[in-house]
Design a protein around this motif. Structure first.
Motif, PDB file in Angstrom:
ATOM      1  N   TYR A  50       0.859  -1.177   0.000  1.00 18.01           N
ATOM      2  CA  TYR A  50       0.000   0.000   0.000  1.00 18.01           C
ATOM      3  C   TYR A  50       0.901   1.234   0.000  1.00 18.01           C
ATOM      4  O   TYR A  50       1.769   1.376   0.865  1.00 18.01           O
ATOM      5  N   THR A  51       0.632   2.111  -0.998  1.00 17.90           N
ATOM      6  CA  THR A  51       1.467   3.315  -1.093  1.00 17.90           C
ATOM      7  C   THR A  51       0.609   4.552  -1.308  1.00 17.90           C
ATOM      8  O   THR A  51       0.961   5.432  -2.079  1.00 17.90           O
ATOM      9  N   VAL A  93       6.125  -1.920   7.812  1.00 13.26           N
ATOM     10  CA  VAL A  93       5.885  -0.505   7.526  1.00 13.26           C
ATOM     11  C   VAL A  93       7.213   0.128   7.153  1.00 13.26           C
ATOM     12  O   VAL A  93       8.261  -0.216   7.715  1.00 13.26           O
ATOM     13  N   SER A  94       7.165   1.020   6.172  1.00 13.75           N
ATOM     14  CA  SER A  94       8.401   1.653   5.718  1.00 13.75           C
ATOM     15  C   SER A  94       8.376   3.142   5.988  1.00 13.75           C
ATOM     16  O   SER A  94       7.344   3.805   5.826  1.00 13.75           O
ATOM     17  N   SER A  95       9.523   3.653   6.379  1.00 16.70           N
ATOM     18  CA  SER A  95       9.694   5.092   6.466  1.00 16.70           C
ATOM     19  C   SER A  95       9.904   5.646   5.060  1.00 16.70           C
ATOM     20  O   SER A  95      10.193   4.878   4.126  1.00 16.70           O
ATOM     21  N   PRO A  96       9.783   6.962   4.864  1.00 13.73           N
ATOM     22  CA  PRO A  96      10.064   7.542   3.537  1.00 13.73           C
ATOM     23  C   PRO A  96      11.466   7.224   3.042  1.00 13.73           C
ATOM     24  O   PRO A  96      11.722   7.204   1.845  1.00 13.73           O
ATOM     25  N   ALA A  97      12.382   6.951   3.963  1.00  6.46           N
ATOM     26  CA  ALA A  97      13.767   6.649   3.585  1.00  6.46           C
ATOM     27  C   ALA A  97      14.018   5.160   3.463  1.00  6.46           C
ATOM     28  O   ALA A  97      15.158   4.723   3.578  1.00  6.46           O
ATOM     29  N   SER A  98      12.972   4.390   3.246  1.00  6.94           N
ATOM     30  CA  SER A  98      13.048   2.958   2.932  1.00  6.94           C
ATOM     31  C   SER A  98      13.486   2.079   4.091  1.00  6.94           C
ATOM     32  O   SER A  98      13.877   0.932   3.878  1.00  6.94           O
ATOM     33  N   LYS A  99      13.399   2.569   5.328  1.00  7.88           N
ATOM     34  CA  LYS A  99      13.704   1.705   6.453  1.00  7.88           C
ATOM     35  C   LYS A  99      12.468   0.872   6.765  1.00  7.88           C
ATOM     36  O   LYS A  99      11.451   1.381   7.243  1.00  7.88           O
TER      37      LYS A  99
ATOM     38  N   ASP B 100       8.467   3.584  -0.779  1.00  8.17           N
ATOM     39  CA  ASP B 100       7.408   2.819  -1.421  1.00  8.17           C
ATOM     40  C   ASP B 100       7.939   1.694  -2.293  1.00  8.17           C
ATOM     41  O   ASP B 100       7.176   0.983  -2.937  1.00  8.17           O
ATOM     42  N   ASN B 101       9.256   1.528  -2.321  1.00  4.98           N
ATOM     43  CA  ASN B 101       9.854   0.496  -3.176  1.00  4.98           C
ATOM     44  C   ASN B 101       9.686  -0.889  -2.602  1.00  4.98           C
ATOM     45  O   ASN B 101       9.862  -1.099  -1.395  1.00  4.98           O
TER      46      ASN B 101
END
Lengths: 112, 114
Positions: A50-51, A93-99, B100-101
């Motif tokens: 989900y984005t 869940v991902s942070s905006p910085a891909s963590k 989002d990747n």
């Protein structure tokens, strides 16, 4: 800070039954949410993500998940379980910085 | 075609030794990661590199040192191995560092420290 809670470390369903794996998240920013599957002795494979587009997300192998902001949930469902669905499922869940922050995982068992 | 590959698949060693795990991706991605999965299947990010630059460095003992010689490779060197380092280590990659990747995971390296 971000976190994920997966309710139920082990779920058992009969073949053909509904699969429901629960995931609740905490995030200080609009979240990116993922479900990954891990088969025994393998790496993780993306089921769906989900984005911030459609709240109902369809993935591979017949799985789907619905993003509910009011409930901070992203539960994974499949209408009819198959033996080949037996695996470990991880919500993340991902942070905006891909963590990526993963939940503790739910082992799905499918019985005849 | 193997998208993300890791070597070795299994690694058994004695406490105090130094070992390395190698990771390569052929997807043309800019960003690579190392994760540790413990015996209870809990996955935690350790490091991330974007275009060979370190961008995520979690609270990891400094005995662990990642190295990215180029965008396609991210290696993990571990000094003075301890029993608690026993785990499965996964390498992953993504097109870029955007949150989002999708991340593509390797098959894992099972490290056992005796």
């Amino acid at each position: 800070a971000q976190s994920v809670t997966q309710l139920g470390s082990h779920v058992s369903v009969s073949e053909g039954a509904l699969v429901l794996l629960r995931c609740n998240y905490s995030s200080s920013v609009p979240p990116y949410l993922f479900w990954y599957v891990q088969y025994p002795n393998q790496g993780l494979q993306l089921l769906l993500k989900y984005t911030s587009a459609a709240t109902l997300v369809k993935g591979i192998n017949g799985f789907e998940a619905e993003f509910k902001k009011s409930e901070t949930s992203f539960h994974l469902t499949k209408p009819s379980a198959h033996m080949s669905d037996a695996a470990e499922y991880f919500c993340a869940v991902s942070s905006p910085a891909s963590k990526l922050t993963f939940g503790t995982g739910t082992r799905l068992q499918v019985t005849l | 075609d193997t998208a993300v590959s890791q070597t070795p698949k299994y690694l058994v060693t004695q406490m105090g030794n130094d070992k390395s795990i190698k990771c390569e991706q052929n997807l043309g991605h800019d960003t690579m990661y190392w994760y540790k999965q413990d015996s209870k299947k809990f996955l935690k990010i350790m490091f991330s590199y974007n275009n060979k630059e370190l961008i995520i460095n979690e609270t990891v003992p400094n005995r662990f040192s990642p190295k990215s010689p180029d965008k396609a490779h991210l290696n993990l060197h571990i000094n003075s191995l301890e029993l608690g380092d026993s785990a499965v280590y996964f390498c992953a990659s993504s097109p870029n560092a955007g949150g989002d990747n999708e991340q593509f995971f390797g098959p894992g390296t099972r490290l056992t420290v005796l």
